[in-house]
Scaffold this motif. Structure first.
Motif, PDB file in Angstrom:
ATOM      1  N   SER A  79       0.819  -1.211   0.000  1.00  0.00           N
ATOM      2  CA  SER A  79       0.000   0.000   0.000  1.00  0.00           C
ATOM      3  C   SER A  79       0.855   1.263   0.000  1.00  0.00           C
ATOM      4  CB  SER A  79      -0.916   0.017   1.224  1.00  0.00           C
ATOM      5  OG  SER A  79      -0.158   0.246   2.410  1.00  0.00           O
ATOM      6  N   LEU A  80       0.225   2.371  -0.369  1.00  0.00           N
ATOM      7  CA  LEU A  80       0.900   3.662  -0.360  1.00  0.00           C
ATOM      8  C   LEU A  80       1.308   4.087   1.053  1.00  0.00           C
ATOM      9  CD1 LEU A  80       1.872   6.221  -1.777  1.00  0.00           C
ATOM     10  CD2 LEU A  80      -0.483   7.081  -1.694  1.00  0.00           C
ATOM     11  N   PRO A  81       0.430   4.006   2.065  1.00  0.00           N
ATOM     12  CA  PRO A  81       0.878   4.382   3.411  1.00  0.00           C
ATOM     13  C   PRO A  81       2.037   3.525   3.909  1.00  0.00           C
ATOM     14  CG  PRO A  81      -1.515   4.306   3.323  1.00  0.00           C
ATOM     15  CD  PRO A  81      -1.022   3.706   2.040  1.00  0.00           C
ATOM     16  N   GLY A  82       1.984   2.222   3.620  1.00  0.00           N
ATOM     17  CA  GLY A  82       3.053   1.335   4.066  1.00  0.00           C
ATOM     18  C   GLY A  82       4.366   1.623   3.379  1.00  0.00           C
ATOM     19  N   ALA A  83       4.324   1.826   2.062  1.00  0.00           N
ATOM     20  CA  ALA A  83       5.544   2.143   1.325  1.00  0.00           C
ATOM     21  C   ALA A  83       6.119   3.469   1.780  1.00  0.00           C
ATOM     22  CB  ALA A  83       5.252   2.175  -0.173  1.00  0.00           C
ATOM     23  N   ALA A  84       5.252   4.433   2.050  1.00  0.00           N
ATOM     24  CA  ALA A  84       5.719   5.733   2.534  1.00  0.00           C
ATOM     25  C   ALA A  84       6.394   5.589   3.887  1.00  0.00           C
ATOM     26  CB  ALA A  84       4.547   6.704   2.622  1.00  0.00           C
ATOM     27  N   SER A  85       5.842   4.757   4.755  1.00  0.00           N
ATOM     28  CA  SER A  85       6.415   4.530   6.077  1.00  0.00           C
ATOM     29  C   SER A  85       7.805   3.918   5.982  1.00  0.00           C
ATOM     30  CB  SER A  85       5.493   3.613   6.878  1.00  0.00           C
ATOM     31  OG  SER A  85       6.069   3.249   8.116  1.00  0.00           O
ATOM     32  N   ALA A  86       7.934   2.846   5.189  1.00  0.00           N
ATOM     33  CA  ALA A  86       9.220   2.160   5.054  1.00  0.00           C
ATOM     34  C   ALA A  86      10.274   3.071   4.447  1.00  0.00           C
ATOM     35  CB  ALA A  86       9.040   0.901   4.208  1.00  0.00           C
ATOM     36  N   GLN A  87       9.902   3.816   3.423  1.00  0.00           N
ATOM     37  CA  GLN A  87      10.873   4.690   2.766  1.00  0.00           C
ATOM     38  C   GLN A  87      11.248   5.872   3.653  1.00  0.00           C
ATOM     39  OE1 GLN A  87      10.406   4.457  -1.932  1.00  0.00           O
ATOM     40  NE2 GLN A  87       8.416   4.861  -0.968  1.00  0.00           N
ATOM     41  N   ALA A  88      10.298   6.389   4.421  1.00  0.00           N
ATOM     42  CA  ALA A  88      10.611   7.477   5.343  1.00  0.00           C
ATOM     43  C   ALA A  88      11.570   7.020   6.436  1.00  0.00           C
ATOM     44  CB  ALA A  88       9.336   8.028   5.965  1.00  0.00           C
ATOM     45  N   ALA A  89      11.552   5.717   6.743  1.00  0.00           N
ATOM     46  CA  ALA A  89      12.487   5.156   7.711  1.00  0.00           C
ATOM     47  C   ALA A  89      13.843   4.849   7.083  1.00  0.00           C
ATOM     48  CB  ALA A  89      11.905   3.884   8.326  1.00  0.00           C
ATOM     49  N   GLY A  90      13.983   5.064   5.768  1.00  0.00           N
ATOM     50  CA  GLY A  90      15.253   4.870   5.091  1.00  0.00           C
ATOM     51  C   GLY A  90      15.516   3.471   4.599  1.00  0.00           C
TER      52      GLY A  90
END
Length: 242
Positions: A186-197
């Motif tokens: 999902s978009l929220p999940g991908a955003a979370s993982a990428q924001a964590a680096g």
């Protein structure tokens, strides 16, 4: 929740450049989105409220508090906690009857376990549902489990994935984010993982990912293995959120 077995080392496995894999649960490991949508429709129907496909899609991958807020805004006259309990209770009962595994997920988990590559589950669901999925897999499949009740900010915030990394890194000296692949649908999940680096693989399920959401996207996990994951680790990774 599962903990890291004694003697685990970030470098003591068959593919040292792939140090770990972090997995989303709903929609990635298991195709539970139809269960969630059915629970949402049952809840709204009980109060004479129409629940559209667009509303259901907007909740995919979101924290449960966010989803409960959407249902309240739609007219469900219950407290956030009551809504969450109703939804997660119905979904958990469905999972107990039949776990709807996503194609290739169990096979890839088994290969990673055989290669001694640790895995974390990072889900916005609560422990009652996460435990059902963990129990349906061989013991030791997940070294770390992060659930929605363990964080103050859910996906798309980086906190869930950062907590998973910090927990695993405390037991695995030398663990680096550049050696981890996060798998999300999902978009929220991908955003979370990428924001964590974390290097992030998108495997969309119920809702397509907008173009450019992730650097790497697969249609399915079926037929994929460690060699495929290793190929994702070349090239730049996102900068952590500040």
């Amino acid at each position: 929740m599962p903990t890291l077995p004694a003697g685990h080392s970030a470098r003591s496995h068959a593919a040292p450049t792939l140090q770990a894999v972090f997995w989303d649960m709903d929609g990635t490991l298991v195709d539970t989105e139809p269960y969630w949508i059915a629970a949402e429709k049952d809840l709204t129907a009980a109060y004479g409220i129409e629940w559209t496909e667009a509303q259901a899609e907007a909740m995919v991958g979101q924290a449960l508090e966010f989803s409960a807020g959407m249902l309240r805004n739609a007219g469900v006259p219950l407290a956030v906690r009551e809504i969450i309990d109703r939804l997660i209770g119905q979904v958990t009962e469905q999972v107990r009857l039949a776990v709807p595994w996503r194609p290739g997920a169990r096979e890839l988990l088994a290969e990673l376990r055989q290669a001694d590559i640790p895995c974390a589950m990072v889900t916005m669901s609560e422990p009652v549902l996460a435990r059902e999925i963990v129990r349906a897999l061989p013991a030791g499949t997940f070294d770390v489990v992060v659930t929605g009740d363990m964080v103050s900010a859910g996906k798309p915030d980086p906190e869930p994935y950062q907590l998973a990394f910090d927990t695993m890194a405390a037991a695995l000296p030398g663990l680096e984010k550049t050696g981890i692949v996060a798998v999300e649908d999902s978009l929220p999940g991908a955003a979370s993982a990428q924001a964590a680096g974390l290097p992030t693989l998108g495997v969309p399920n119920f809702v397509p990912l907008p173009a450019g959401t992730v650097r790497h996207e697969w249609d399915t996990l079926a037929g994929r293995g460690i060699r495929d994951l290793l190929l994702l680790l070349s090239g730049p990774v996102p900068e952590p959120a500040r």
